[in-house]
Design an enzyme around this catalytic site. Structure first.
Site, PDB file in Angstrom:
ATOM      1  N   LYS A 249      46.594  34.360  47.380  1.00  0.00           N
ATOM      2  CA  LYS A 249      47.170  35.620  47.025  1.00  0.00           C
ATOM      3  C   LYS A 249      47.369  36.147  48.541  1.00  0.00           C
ATOM      4  CE  LYS A 249      45.699  39.908  45.360  1.00  0.00           C
ATOM      5  NZ  LYS A 249      44.676  40.686  44.379  1.00  0.00           N
ATOM      6  N   ASP A 254      46.371  46.504  49.332  1.00  0.00           N
ATOM      7  CA  ASP A 254      46.469  46.789  47.832  1.00  0.00           C
ATOM      8  C   ASP A 254      45.917  48.174  47.616  1.00  0.00           C
ATOM      9  OD1 ASP A 254      46.364  46.744  45.227  1.00  0.00           O
ATOM     10  OD2 ASP A 254      44.889  45.232  44.800  1.00  0.00           O
ATOM     11  N   LYS A 261      44.037  53.052  43.626  1.00  0.00           N
ATOM     12  CA  LYS A 261      42.706  52.834  43.646  1.00  0.00           C
ATOM     13  C   LYS A 261      41.858  54.343  44.072  1.00  0.00           C
ATOM     14  CE  LYS A 261      42.539  47.941  44.718  1.00  0.00           C
ATOM     15  NZ  LYS A 261      41.710  47.445  43.420  1.00  0.00           N
ATOM     16  N   GLU A 333      48.008  43.145  40.378  1.00  0.00           N
ATOM     17  CA  GLU A 333      49.439  42.752  41.031  1.00  0.00           C
ATOM     18  C   GLU A 333      49.082  41.138  41.483  1.00  0.00           C
ATOM     19  OE1 GLU A 333      46.764  44.297  42.753  1.00  0.00           O
ATOM     20  OE2 GLU A 333      46.616  43.089  44.293  1.00  0.00           O
ATOM     21  N   ARG A 335      47.903  38.729  39.950  1.00  0.00           N
ATOM     22  CA  ARG A 335      48.498  37.704  39.082  1.00  0.00           C
ATOM     23  C   ARG A 335      49.789  37.656  39.027  1.00  0.00           C
ATOM     24  NH1 ARG A 335      44.749  40.756  34.572  1.00  0.00           N
ATOM     25  NH2 ARG A 335      43.566  41.182  36.600  1.00  0.00           N
TER      26      ARG A 335
HETATM   27  N1  BES Z   1      42.521  43.098  44.762  1.00  0.00           N
HETATM   28  C1  BES Z   1      42.065  43.684  43.444  1.00  0.00           C
HETATM   29  C2  BES Z   1      40.501  43.012  43.224  1.00  0.00           C
HETATM   30  C3  BES Z   1      39.460  43.213  44.007  1.00  0.00           C
HETATM   31  C4  BES Z   1      38.708  44.430  43.746  1.00  0.00           C
HETATM   32  C5  BES Z   1      38.951  42.452  45.104  1.00  0.00           C
HETATM   33  C6  BES Z   1      37.573  44.269  44.541  1.00  0.00           C
HETATM   34  C7  BES Z   1      37.940  42.829  45.735  1.00  0.00           C
HETATM   35  C8  BES Z   1      37.385  43.611  45.639  1.00  0.00           C
HETATM   36  C9  BES Z   1      42.894  43.390  42.392  1.00  0.00           C
HETATM   37  O1  BES Z   1      44.162  43.293  42.687  1.00  0.00           O
HETATM   38  C10 BES Z   1      42.666  44.468  41.520  1.00  0.00           C
HETATM   39  O2  BES Z   1      42.852  45.507  41.725  1.00  0.00           O
HETATM   40  N2  BES Z   1      42.158  44.127  40.404  1.00  0.00           N
HETATM   41  C11 BES Z   1      41.849  44.795  39.239  1.00  0.00           C
HETATM   42  C12 BES Z   1      42.237  44.395  37.853  1.00  0.00           C
HETATM   43  C13 BES Z   1      42.164  45.421  36.607  1.00  0.00           C
HETATM   44  C14 BES Z   1      43.417  46.581  37.219  1.00  0.00           C
HETATM   45  C15 BES Z   1      42.744  44.559  35.394  1.00  0.00           C
HETATM   46  C16 BES Z   1      40.420  45.112  39.137  1.00  0.00           C
HETATM   47  O3  BES Z   1      39.642  44.119  39.411  1.00  0.00           O
HETATM   48  O4  BES Z   1      40.035  46.286  39.084  1.00  0.00           O
HETATM   49 ZN    ZN Z   2      44.815  42.894  44.568  1.00  0.00          ZN
HETATM   50 MN    MN Z   3      44.889  45.339  42.693  1.00  0.00          MN
END
Ligand code: BES
Ligand code: ZN
Ligand code: MN
Length: 479
Positions: A249, A254, A261, A333, A335
């Site tokens: 990835k 992000d 976020k 994103e 996935r």
């Molecule tokens: N890059 C994030 C996951 C992440 C979160 C990595 C914290 C490192 C630390 C990923 O793209 C994400 O935002 N995932 C969301 C998914 C949710 C919207 C279903 C998450 O984990 O909150």
């Molecule tokens: Zn991410």
């Molecule tokens: Mn994300």
């Protein structure tokens, strides 16, 4: 840092410090006979008895050329972690102005020793113009007897750890200095230096191919996306016909997109390309260590931004595979870019796939910063990945992917939704990928908790860890 394996007697070692491991239950090695009184005194005073994490320093040791003797507690021999111990000693002595560190091997593994020094010497301070961390100039592993096996192991360790640091430096790049285009450039520069082939699919090519899931994420950014492909081919193709894909990835930043976020801690999201960087670091090592299986890296890279062209919650995109996806949350994103890379890898004929991704916050809740979350559609393949991880000291935990979780991804309007609700978030994310991996043996590693250290450890600086580089390389070497 210069690293060397030297064959010398103990009293001839020239260094600012020479370190020796002492185990709790073992007598001190014969070379330390001259320091017997010192060691006795350390023991009776309770200052040092050989337990893990203990150290004692003797200045101007009698009869040695080295300026300091460092006794390093090894604890019980069976549970001793040399890589960690060398890294911790490296980090401690470099603070005290030591520039050359020698390590009396005493029958231990030169591979782990040199890895520890190179990893411990790394500081993510490439952008500090003042107050950069102190570092070692030279690390020498010293053994009285030579051997071709020792030389090979030492060289392997050097390559692995330097590749891991390559990954750490890449992960540490902020998003203004590492856009998807620049990540692709860095990948191809590494490939050129390593004698690997590099190919970059640009936005137009991805449109032609129909990578709607990846492109949907990318459309909110002024920075164009890329899909980088780096190829390693062994001199003779294996009879098995096996071909390993490493997929990483590569979200250079992000923000979450329209499902944005919170501001607090968002700066950390520059590390959302740690999977990509791990895959590239592994390719760098693989190019030098030359396993007998072909390995191809696939790095989908985008920036997940907000803006008038960004995709919206509720948008429906068509993946390369043909399945439609309802984007219920633009922050899920990773996935979306991974499924198009997975489908493309299968089209190119890979037989086995491993991906690494900072995919979910949920895996951090489940496993903290200690274990990588591992998911699979093929237990035998996972067995290989886990064995490689264990051998390299990278912790990994097998997470479930039962059929029962599948319903979480139901969408009213498309084939799949890109999120699965609040509970079991790391599992629904993995299930989403599994839908596209199909029957091809595949392992997914969620490294959101392990790719970044929020606090420095005695053996590692704060920041990017470079996790998975050694496991991936070992996986290819063991195939
Ligand atoms: N890059 C994030 C996951 C992440 C979160 C990595 C914290 C490192 C630390 C990923 O793209 C994400 O935002 N995932 C969301 C998914 C949710 C919207 C279903 C998450 O984990 O909150
Ligand atoms: Zn991410
Ligand atoms: Mn994300």
């Amino acid at each position: 840092m210069e690293t060397k394996l030297l064959y010398q007697p103990f009293d001839k070692i020239e260094a600012d410090a020479v370190a020796v491991v002492l185990f709790e239950d073992d007598a001190a090695p014969a070379e330390l006979k001259f320091a017997a009184a010192w060691l006795d005194e350390l023991k009776t005073s309770g200052e040092f008895s050989g337990k893990t994490d203990e150290t004692a320093v003797l200045h101007q040791p009698q009869g040695l050329k080295a300026k300091r003797l460092v006794a390093v507690g090894g604890g019980k021999r069976e549970s001793f972690d040399l890589r960690k111990a060398v890294a911790a000693v490296t980090r401690a002595v470099k603070q005290k102005g030591v520039k050359t560190l020698a390590w009396w091997l005493n029958g231990l593994d030169p591979e782990a020793a040199v890895e520890g020094a190179i990893l411990g010497n790394f500081e993510p301070d490439q952008y500090k113009t003042a107050n950069q961390g102190k570092s070692l100039d030279a690390f020498h592993v010293v053994s009285p007897t030579n051997g071709a096996e020792l030389d090979k192991a030492f060289e392997r360790g050097r390559i692995l750890a330097e590749s891991q640091n390559f990954t750490r430096a890449l992960v540490n790049e902020p998003a203004n200095r590492l856009t998807p285009t620049l990540l692709a450039d860095r990948a191809c520069a590494m490939a050129a230096e390593s004698g690997l082939e590099c190919e970059v699919l640009d936005q137009d090519r991805m449109k032609q191919l129909g990578m709607g899931a990846l492109l949907g994420v990318a459309q909110g950014s002024a920075e164009p996306p890329a899909l980088v492909i780096v190829r390693y081919k062994p001199a003779t193709a294996p009879k098995s016909g096996d071909h390993l894909a490493l997929i990483g990835k590569g979200v250079t930043f992000d923000t979450g997109g329209v499902s944005i976020k919170p501001a607090d801690g968002m700066e950390k999201m520059k590390y959302d390309m740690a999977g990509a960087a791990a895959v590239l670091g592994a390719m760098r090592a693989i190019a030098q260590l030359k396993p007998s299986i072909p390995v191809t890296a696939f790095v989908p890279t985008v920036e997940n931004m907000v803006g008038s062209r960004a995709q919206r919650p509720g948008d429906i995109v068509k993946s390369l595979d043909g399945k439609t996806v309802e984007v219920l949350n633009t922050d899920a994103e990773g996935r979306l870019i991974l499924i198009d890379a997975i489908t493309y890898a299968k089209r190119l004929g890979v037989t086995h796939m491993v991906d690494a991704a900072t995919l979910t916050g949920a895996i951090v809740v489940a496993l903290g910063n200690v274990n990588i979350g591992a998911f699979t559609n093929n237990e035998a393949m996972l067995g290989k990945v886990m064995a490689a991880a264990r051998a390299e000291g990278e912790k990994m935990w097998h997470m479930p992917l039962d059929e029962d979780y599948k319903d979480l991804l139901k969408s009213a309007f498309a084939d799949l939704a890109n999120i699965g609700g609040r509970w079991g978030g790391a599992i629904s994310a993995a299930w989403f990928l599994k839908e596209f991996a199909g029957d091809t043996p595949w392992v997914h590693l969620d490294i959101a908790g392990t790719a970044w250290l929020d606090d420095a450890k005695p053996f590692m600086a704060k920041g990017p860890s470079g996790v998975c580089v050694r496991t991936f390389t070992r996986l290819a070497m063991n195939w």
